[in-house]
Design a protein around this motif. Structure first.
Motif, short mmCIF file in Angstrom:
data_model
loop_
_atom_site.label_atom_id
_atom_site.label_comp_id
_atom_site.label_asym_id
_atom_site.label_seq_id
_atom_site.Cartn_x
_atom_site.Cartn_y
_atom_site.Cartn_z
N HIS A 158 0.83 -1.20 0.00
CA HIS A 158 0.00 0.00 0.00
C HIS A 158 0.87 1.26 0.00
CE1 HIS A 158 -3.52 -2.47 0.46
NE2 HIS A 158 -2.99 -3.07 1.50
N VAL A 159 0.26 2.36 -0.41
CA VAL A 159 1.03 3.55 -0.75
C VAL A 159 1.66 4.23 0.46
CG1 VAL A 159 -1.03 5.04 -0.73
CG2 VAL A 159 0.97 5.70 -2.08
N ALA A 160 0.93 4.40 1.56
CA ALA A 160 1.45 5.19 2.68
C ALA A 160 2.74 4.61 3.27
CB ALA A 160 0.38 5.35 3.75
N PRO A 161 2.78 3.30 3.63
CA PRO A 161 4.03 2.78 4.18
C PRO A 161 5.18 2.79 3.18
CG PRO A 161 2.43 1.01 3.88
CD PRO A 161 1.70 2.30 3.68
N VAL A 162 4.89 2.59 1.89
CA VAL A 162 5.96 2.61 0.89
C VAL A 162 6.56 4.02 0.79
CG1 VAL A 162 6.48 2.39 -1.57
CG2 VAL A 162 5.10 0.66 -0.42
N LEU A 163 5.70 5.03 0.72
CA LEU A 163 6.20 6.41 0.61
C LEU A 163 7.03 6.79 1.83
CD1 LEU A 163 3.17 8.39 -0.87
CD2 LEU A 163 5.35 7.90 -1.98
N LEU A 164 6.52 6.45 3.03
CA LEU A 164 7.19 6.91 4.24
C LEU A 164 8.39 6.05 4.62
CD1 LEU A 164 6.86 9.22 6.23
CD2 LEU A 164 5.57 7.69 7.71
N LEU A 165 8.31 4.74 4.39
CA LEU A 165 9.36 3.84 4.87
C LEU A 165 10.43 3.55 3.83
CD1 LEU A 165 7.11 1.24 6.74
CD2 LEU A 165 8.19 3.29 7.67
N ILE A 166 10.11 3.70 2.54
CA ILE A 166 11.09 3.38 1.49
C ILE A 166 11.59 4.63 0.77
CG2 ILE A 166 11.42 2.18 -0.70
CD1 ILE A 166 9.61 -0.02 0.29
N PHE A 167 10.66 5.47 0.29
CA PHE A 167 11.07 6.61 -0.53
C PHE A 167 11.47 7.84 0.28
CE2 PHE A 167 8.28 4.38 -3.75
CZ PHE A 167 9.34 3.93 -4.51
N THR A 168 10.74 8.16 1.35
CA THR A 168 11.06 9.36 2.12
C THR A 168 12.46 9.32 2.72
OG1 THR A 168 8.72 9.76 2.61
CG2 THR A 168 10.32 10.83 4.04
N PRO A 169 12.97 8.18 3.21
CA PRO A 169 14.35 8.16 3.72
C PRO A 169 15.40 8.56 2.68
CG PRO A 169 13.17 6.24 4.52
CD PRO A 169 12.27 6.90 3.52
#
Length: 431
Positions: free
Chosen positions: A62-73
């Motif tokens: 799902h989008v929220a954990p991917v954005l925050l946990l993978i891409f935002t770092p």
């Protein structure tokens, strides 16, 4: 291959949650992902100004954990610890996270556990906690009204925070938490209010898989008022309008490209660059936007009344005894509700719980219009489970699945109504 890749080429395929219908594949480009991550870091610049620890356990489909946990770092100083969902409590105590993204259900669950701990404290400590809550509530109300707390209130709240609230949060590893979001579902007002009273700047973050982030946000206010999802961005590229039926329309550089191999569904929601979100909203005079519910959840009674169940469910969940409320009544003569008791409620005897739930039931009904009033309720015999298809992987209620699982319980509430009598009359009987 990298040199030949363009910003508008597909980059990732996310699944929608499937809470109201079959999941769809949502295609996002490299450009929309860049905009989404830069929006997050722009909203919370301290993610880039100092190192933050975050514990993640939500599914990466799902989008929220991917954005925050993978891409935002990649564009910030966020340090991720990822664990299995059953290990998140141990991980929190070990890492003592400074940033967190949870669905409302997890904030509610942990808050219920902490409340239960305070009730087991010695009498003197319980009195201190009650006094701290009174001070915290005054501070929260002052923040929500954009007022300026007095010197005495600031001193009293600082004492309550350091002597009561932070030690309480430390017992579950949340005393260092500075950046906290809740997303994936509407959060009960009392849940956000309580965490803010405990000193956590908890913000409800609006977003859909199709927007890969937030077209509206709390970008100019700490400790925002519960029930509101933010304001429109001052950036003209981010536009939000309200359709004649109350649906939010969004236009922004972070919108998805298409539903994977589903042009009909894509054309139904993307028109002239505007995305029909399917969410009903209200815009307050002070500029804040309040989320009302999903259009697809609207109930049509057999009497022709159209009713949005989510505000009613939210009012019920303001009670410390109710973890989930599912209003039913589609094609029925009236509304009823299924209730999942909270952790706190499970400590009560069945008689006491029934009496107190009946009182909460009456409290909510008093403020409802006649067509919205609830005829009856039933307490669910077990928690709603993702394994049975009643919740999505990130905790959202799948309304149709719940109705199917507890059809017998629902029929009990309508026993004697004309529609039930007719249905029973037509039901095939064994000989």
């Amino acid at each position: 291959m990298v040199a030949a890749t363009r910003l508008d080429d597909p980059a990732v395929l996310f699944n929608t949650s499937g809470s109201t219908e079959a999941p769809k594949g949502v295609t996002h480009s490299h450009r929309t992902l860049q905009h989404s991550v830069r929006t997050v870091v722009g909203l919370y610049p301290e993610l880039d100004s100092r190192e933050h620890d975050i514990v993640g356990f939500l599914p990466l489909a799902h989008v929220a954990p991917v954005l925050l946990l993978i891409f935002t770092p990649l564009l910030s100083r966020l340090v991720v610890t990822y664990c299995r969902i059953e290990d998140y409590e141990d991980a929190l105590r070990s890492v003592r996270a400074t940033a967190l993204l949870w669905p409302p259900r997890f904030y509610e669950k942990v808050a219920g556990e902490l409340i239960a701990r305070t009730q087991a404290w010695p009498r003197v400590r319980r009195y201190a906690y009650k006094g701290a809550i009174r001070v915290g509530r005054r501070m929260a109300e002052c923040r929500w009204s954009s007022g300026h707390p007095s010197v005495l209130l600031r001193i009293a709240y600082t004492a309550a925070l350091h002597c009561v609230f932070l030690p309480l949060r430390a017992s579950v590893g949340l005393d260092r938490l500075r950046v906290a979001f809740t997303a994936a579902a509407a959060a009960p007002e009392n849940v956000i209010a309580l965490w803010q009273i405990w000193g956590l700047d908890l913000r409800e973050r609006y977003g859909l898989t199709e927007t890969a982030g937030c077209p509206v946000a709390h970008f100019d206010q700490a400790f925002p008022r519960p029930r509101y999802i933010g304001r429109k961005f001052p950036d003209p590229r981010f536009q939000v309008e309200v359709a004649h039926d109350g649906e939010m329309l969004a236009r922004a550089p972070l919108l998805f490209r298409e539903y994977w191999r589903n042009p009909e569904e894509t054309d139904a929601v993307l028109r002239d660059g505007w995305f029909r979100t399917g969410d009903l909203i209200e815009c307050a005079a002070h500029g804040e936007i309040r989320l009302i519910g999903r259009k697809k959840d609207v109930i049509s009674t057999s009497g022709g009344k159209t009713i949005n169940p989510q505000p009613i469910e939210t009012r019920l969940k303001e009670s410390s005894l109710i973890s989930e409320a599912i209003v039913v009544g589609d094609a029925r003569t009236c509304l009823t509700v299924l209730l999942e008791p909270s952790t706190q409620a499970k400590a009560l005897t069945s008689t006491v719980l029934s009496d107190r739930l009946r009182a909460e039931f009456g409290r909510v009904n008093r403020d409802l219009a006649r067509a919205q009033q609830l005829k009856d309720f039933r307490v669910l015999p077990r928690p709603l489970e993702a394994e049975r298809g009643e919740r999505t992987a990130n905790g959202k209620i799948k309304r149709n699945a719940v109705v199917n699982s507890f059809a017998t319980l629902i029929d009990e509430m309508y026993a004697g109504n004309d529609d039930t009598v007719i249905a029973n009359h037509l039901r095939p009987r064994s000989h």
